[in-house]
Motif scaffolding. Sequence first.
Motif, mmCIF file in Angstrom:
data_model
loop_
_atom_site.group_PDB
_atom_site.id
_atom_site.type_symbol
_atom_site.label_atom_id
_atom_site.label_comp_id
_atom_site.label_asym_id
_atom_site.label_seq_id
_atom_site.Cartn_x
_atom_site.Cartn_y
_atom_site.Cartn_z
ATOM 1 N N HIS A 227 0.832 -1.209 0.000
ATOM 2 C CA HIS A 227 0.000 0.000 0.000
ATOM 3 C C HIS A 227 0.865 1.258 0.000
ATOM 4 O O HIS A 227 0.617 2.206 -0.748
ATOM 5 N N TYR A 236 -1.230 -1.497 -5.490
ATOM 6 C CA TYR A 236 -2.525 -1.627 -4.816
ATOM 7 C C TYR A 236 -3.165 -2.995 -5.042
ATOM 8 O O TYR A 236 -3.836 -3.526 -4.154
ATOM 9 N N ILE A 260 -11.898 0.340 2.651
ATOM 10 C CA ILE A 260 -11.374 1.575 2.067
ATOM 11 C C ILE A 260 -10.998 1.363 0.601
ATOM 12 O O ILE A 260 -11.268 2.210 -0.258
ATOM 13 N N TYR A 261 -10.400 0.209 0.314
ATOM 14 C CA TYR A 261 -9.992 -0.090 -1.060
ATOM 15 C C TYR A 261 -11.196 -0.144 -1.995
ATOM 16 O O TYR A 261 -11.159 0.389 -3.103
ATOM 17 N N TYR A 262 -12.249 -0.791 -1.550
ATOM 18 C CA TYR A 262 -13.449 -0.867 -2.397
ATOM 19 C C TYR A 262 -14.139 0.496 -2.496
ATOM 20 O O TYR A 262 -14.696 0.843 -3.543
ATOM 21 N N TYR A 263 -14.083 1.272 -1.442
ATOM 22 C CA TYR A 263 -14.736 2.590 -1.444
ATOM 23 C C TYR A 263 -14.023 3.549 -2.388
ATOM 24 O O TYR A 263 -14.652 4.307 -3.131
ATOM 25 N N LYS A 264 -12.690 3.487 -2.369
ATOM 26 C CA LYS A 264 -11.908 4.418 -3.183
ATOM 27 C C LYS A 264 -11.493 3.840 -4.540
ATOM 28 O O LYS A 264 -10.980 4.564 -5.402
ATOM 29 N N GLY A 265 -11.683 2.541 -4.715
ATOM 30 C CA GLY A 265 -11.311 1.920 -5.985
ATOM 31 C C GLY A 265 -9.815 1.712 -6.133
ATOM 32 O O GLY A 265 -9.268 1.817 -7.226
ATOM 33 N N PHE A 266 -9.162 1.401 -5.018
ATOM 34 C CA PHE A 266 -7.720 1.125 -5.061
ATOM 35 C C PHE A 266 -7.488 -0.327 -5.489
ATOM 36 O O PHE A 266 -7.837 -1.254 -4.785
ATOM 37 N N GLN A 270 -14.312 0.311 -8.142
ATOM 38 C CA GLN A 270 -15.014 0.909 -6.996
ATOM 39 C C GLN A 270 -16.361 0.208 -6.778
ATOM 40 O O GLN A 270 -17.105 -0.034 -7.719
ATOM 41 N N LYS A 272 -19.162 0.449 -3.644
ATOM 42 C CA LYS A 272 -19.507 0.958 -2.325
ATOM 43 C C LYS A 272 -20.303 -0.066 -1.504
ATOM 44 O O LYS A 272 -20.240 -0.053 -0.273
ATOM 45 N N ALA A 275 -17.656 -2.189 -0.131
ATOM 46 C CA ALA A 275 -16.947 -1.381 0.866
ATOM 47 C C ALA A 275 -17.717 -1.370 2.187
ATOM 48 O O ALA A 275 -17.144 -1.583 3.265
#
Length: 290
Positions: A227, A236, A260-266, A270, A272, A275
């Motif tokens: 990360h 990522y 956080i990764y799913y929320y921000k699309g890392f 993406q 939600k 997330a």
Amino acid sequence: QAQFQLCLAYLQGIGVAESKQEAYKWCRKSAEQDYADAQYLLGFIYENALAVNQDYVEAAKWYKRAADQNFKDAYVALANCYYNGKGVAKDYDQAVKYYKKGVDVGSAEAMYQLGMCYSLGNGVEEDEAKCVSLWLKAAEKGYVKAQFFLGLQYLVGNGVQRNDAEGVKWIRKAAESGFSYAQAYLAELYHSGEVVAKNSVEAAKWYRKAAEQGDVASQVMLGHCYHYGDGCTQNYAEALKWYTKAANKGDMVAQTMLGIYYYKGFGVTQNKTEAKKWLMKAAAQGNEAE
């Protein structure tokens, strides 16, 4: 002895079709004729449920019969039964008795286990110096658990004068032999820089080795390495992979990072909904993720 050889042939599929049931049959016949090798193996079969239902009472019985004939490997096996109360009543005194017999015939496992008895005061008076002496002997024979715990003793000066170099040496030996706890601990030493020079590349390397063996904390730390690009190239997708492994095993930090990764699309599309799922899992464990 011929019956025992037939047992081994069936067990290994040498000259006959492999069959655990046939191996058990011939092993038992041989054991009942007081062949110590067969008695020990029969105990092992019962302890590990090979071709029969697991039966610790039978395992302890056959280990005892083999030990009574001075079969070396049976000493530790029987001692473990007494130490853990498997198949017999828990009895530290009896465990120590048979661990000592194992030590006398050069068993590294017996040295390690007896050392643990001295460290914990189980069946003997607590004596960290004797513990260290036994672990050193086992470590020199290559017994990885002894190497790791001996290393810890040196790092804290427990039962021996503190010596960071010796501590790291023994922990490294255990880590290089594939002991995941040692690999994770060595990674932490390189990450913190408290005992050895801080080295993020070495830390990431050892976190990976431990993570690949399923060490959850190391999976999380390896995720962090990827990360932040700490000791490795920032990635990522790789971080997501290791966070996912740890999150699926219930690690709260990994679940939070996955959310956080799913929320921000890392490293992933993406999502939600996904997330929220992971952040809720983490929150249910007491982590009030923002």
